[in-house]
Write an enzyme that holds these catalytic residues in place. Structure first.
Site, mmCIF file in Angstrom:
data_model
loop_
_atom_site.group_PDB
_atom_site.id
_atom_site.type_symbol
_atom_site.label_atom_id
_atom_site.label_comp_id
_atom_site.label_asym_id
_atom_site.label_seq_id
_atom_site.Cartn_x
_atom_site.Cartn_y
_atom_site.Cartn_z
ATOM 1 N N GLU A 47 -6.953 4.296 7.733
ATOM 2 C CA GLU A 47 -6.768 6.019 7.166
ATOM 3 C C GLU A 47 -8.119 6.327 6.703
ATOM 4 O O GLU A 47 -8.398 7.419 6.814
ATOM 5 C CB GLU A 47 -5.438 5.960 6.452
ATOM 6 C CG GLU A 47 -4.427 5.856 7.323
ATOM 7 C CD GLU A 47 -2.935 5.308 6.656
ATOM 8 O OE1 GLU A 47 -2.956 5.213 5.372
ATOM 9 O OE2 GLU A 47 -2.186 4.928 7.460
ATOM 10 N N HIS A 63 -9.245 0.838 4.661
ATOM 11 C CA HIS A 63 -7.956 1.036 5.273
ATOM 12 C C HIS A 63 -8.424 1.837 6.649
ATOM 13 O O HIS A 63 -9.304 2.709 6.528
ATOM 14 C CB HIS A 63 -6.961 1.647 4.634
ATOM 15 C CG HIS A 63 -5.846 1.844 5.221
ATOM 16 N ND1 HIS A 63 -5.407 2.660 6.112
ATOM 17 C CD2 HIS A 63 -4.899 0.640 4.974
ATOM 18 C CE1 HIS A 63 -4.193 2.340 6.573
ATOM 19 N NE2 HIS A 63 -3.702 1.323 5.993
ATOM 20 N N ASN A 81 0.998 -1.235 0.043
ATOM 21 C CA ASN A 81 0.147 -0.056 -0.015
ATOM 22 C C ASN A 81 0.799 1.220 -0.107
ATOM 23 O O ASN A 81 1.540 1.554 1.004
ATOM 24 C CB ASN A 81 -0.944 0.113 1.181
ATOM 25 C CG ASN A 81 -1.906 1.143 1.264
ATOM 26 O OD1 ASN A 81 -1.751 1.959 0.477
ATOM 27 N ND2 ASN A 81 -2.548 1.246 2.374
ATOM 28 N N GLU A 105 -5.050 -5.188 10.396
ATOM 29 C CA GLU A 105 -4.228 -3.975 10.700
ATOM 30 C C GLU A 105 -4.405 -3.463 11.980
ATOM 31 O O GLU A 105 -5.257 -2.513 12.173
ATOM 32 C CB GLU A 105 -4.109 -3.068 9.470
ATOM 33 C CG GLU A 105 -3.961 -3.454 7.924
ATOM 34 C CD GLU A 105 -3.396 -2.640 7.271
ATOM 35 O OE1 GLU A 105 -2.303 -3.014 6.773
ATOM 36 O OE2 GLU A 105 -4.000 -1.763 7.041
ATOM 37 N N GLY A 152 2.527 2.097 10.788
ATOM 38 C CA GLY A 152 3.561 3.178 10.559
ATOM 39 C C GLY A 152 4.191 3.724 11.864
ATOM 40 O O GLY A 152 4.823 4.639 12.000
ATOM 41 N N SER A 185 3.614 -2.418 10.204
ATOM 42 C CA SER A 185 5.029 -2.269 10.410
ATOM 43 C C SER A 185 5.638 -3.757 9.963
ATOM 44 O O SER A 185 6.610 -4.303 10.772
ATOM 45 C CB SER A 185 5.422 -2.117 11.606
ATOM 46 O OG SER A 185 5.144 -0.616 11.771
ATOM 47 N N LYS A 188 0.084 4.163 -0.386
ATOM 48 C CA LYS A 188 -0.490 5.395 0.176
ATOM 49 C C LYS A 188 -0.173 6.628 -0.716
ATOM 50 O O LYS A 188 -0.123 6.432 -1.963
ATOM 51 C CB LYS A 188 -0.148 5.600 1.626
ATOM 52 C CG LYS A 188 -0.318 4.244 2.365
ATOM 53 C CD LYS A 188 -0.231 4.509 4.088
ATOM 54 C CE LYS A 188 -0.217 3.244 4.712
ATOM 55 N NZ LYS A 188 -0.401 3.161 6.060
HETATM 56 P P1 13P Z 1 3.201 0.228 7.673
HETATM 57 O O1 13P Z 1 3.726 -1.111 6.907
HETATM 58 O O2 13P Z 1 3.851 1.326 7.124
HETATM 59 O O3 13P Z 1 3.073 0.076 8.956
HETATM 60 O O4 13P Z 1 1.621 0.356 7.149
HETATM 61 C C1 13P Z 1 0.812 -0.625 7.238
HETATM 62 C C2 13P Z 1 -0.400 -0.260 6.326
HETATM 63 O O5 13P Z 1 -1.123 0.514 6.608
HETATM 64 C C3 13P Z 1 -0.687 -1.140 5.089
HETATM 65 O O6 13P Z 1 -2.045 -0.731 4.425
#
Ligand code: 13P
Length: 255
Positions: free
Chosen positions: A100, A98, A9, A170, A176, A216, A11
């Site tokens: 976010e 997601h 992803n 997740e 992150g 992560s 982003k």
């Molecule tokens: P990270 O791997 O940066 O923690 O992000 C995970 C994520 O949100 C994947 O959709």
């Protein structure tokens, strides 16, 4: 055998030039190094979907995916991208729900159910994200909270359609942050979700659903996570922006 899926992803990262370099590197390394039984998905920003798709050899195990879609088929939704639009440019995988999107764009379980229905209706694969906040985990409600996300967004589906879903667990506190769920925490949640699915549908259906872990996931922790019985893959944020890291994660399945 459940599908092994490592999805990136990206982003809201990468300019066009950077995106093309990253995608080319991923494709070349994947062809040389990653077993064809592992499905790789690059979740790029909408604007690069078609260009990245052109780089990918047809008929293989590498795909480009979108990070979102709208819950309506068409209409006056300025700036949005619909499922039929994505389908018309050959996109097969779409990340839905997601954390976010849930947090910053206030997407709720009912709206996500509509997105899932549309994607399945158009023959596409939703990568359905779920996961709890730190607050919910600390209160000890994480298993019920995530089970409820599945119930409200997915359990209206017929068994036949449910089998088309890929789930990504997740935990928000691990996204992150550099903090990963332990493999035991991931396994506990994945096993709980699989049992929840078996209870609603059948064990046979539950055994077919790939459940990815996200939060992560990195080359140095992927093999431990992927060794767990119910962890079938990963949804990778930060590490998907570095081709070497993304590919190394995809090579971390137990032999
Ligand atoms: P990270 O791997 O940066 O923690 O992000 C995970 C994520 O949100 C994947 O959709």
């Amino acid at each position: 055998m459940r599908k092994k899926i490592i999805a990136g992803n990206w982003k809201m990262n990468k300019t066009q030039e950077e995106a093309m370099v990253l995608a080319s590197e991923v494709i070349h390394m994947a062809q040389d190094e990653v077993d064809s039984s592992v499905i790789l998905v690059m979740g790029t920003p909408f604007i690069y979907l078609q260009a990245v798709k052109k780089l990918i050899p047809a008929g293989g195990h590498i795909f480009v995916g979108a990070q979102n879609c709208h819950s309506e088929v068409s209409g006056a939704f300025t700036g949005e991208v619909s499922v039929p639009m994505l389908r018309s440019v050959g996109i097969e995988y779409v990340i839905v729900g997601h954390s976010e999107r849930r947090e910053y764009f206030k997407e709720d379980n009912a709206q996500l159910a509509k997105k899932v229905d549309l994607l399945i209706g158009y023959g596409m694969t939703p990568l359905f994200c779920c996961g709890e906040s730190l607050e919910i985990r600390k209160a000890g409600n994480h298993l019920d909270f995530v089970k409820n996300q599945l119930t409200e967004s997915l359990f209206h589906l017929s068994a036949q359609d449910f089998e088309k879903i890929v789930i990504a667990y997740e935990p928000i506190w691990a996204i992150g942050t550099g903090e990963t769920a332990t493999s035991a925490q991931a396994q506990e949640m994945h096993q709980t979700l699989r049992k929840h699915i078996a209870h609603q549908y059948t064990q046979t259906v539950a055994d077919k659903i790939s459940i990815l872990y996200g939060g992560s996931m990195k080359p140095n922790n992927a093999s431990e996570l992927l060794a767990e019985a119910d962890v079938d893959g990963g949804l990778i944020g930060g590490a998907s922006l570095i081709a070497r890291d993304f590919i190394d994660i995809a090579k971390s399945y137990p032999a």
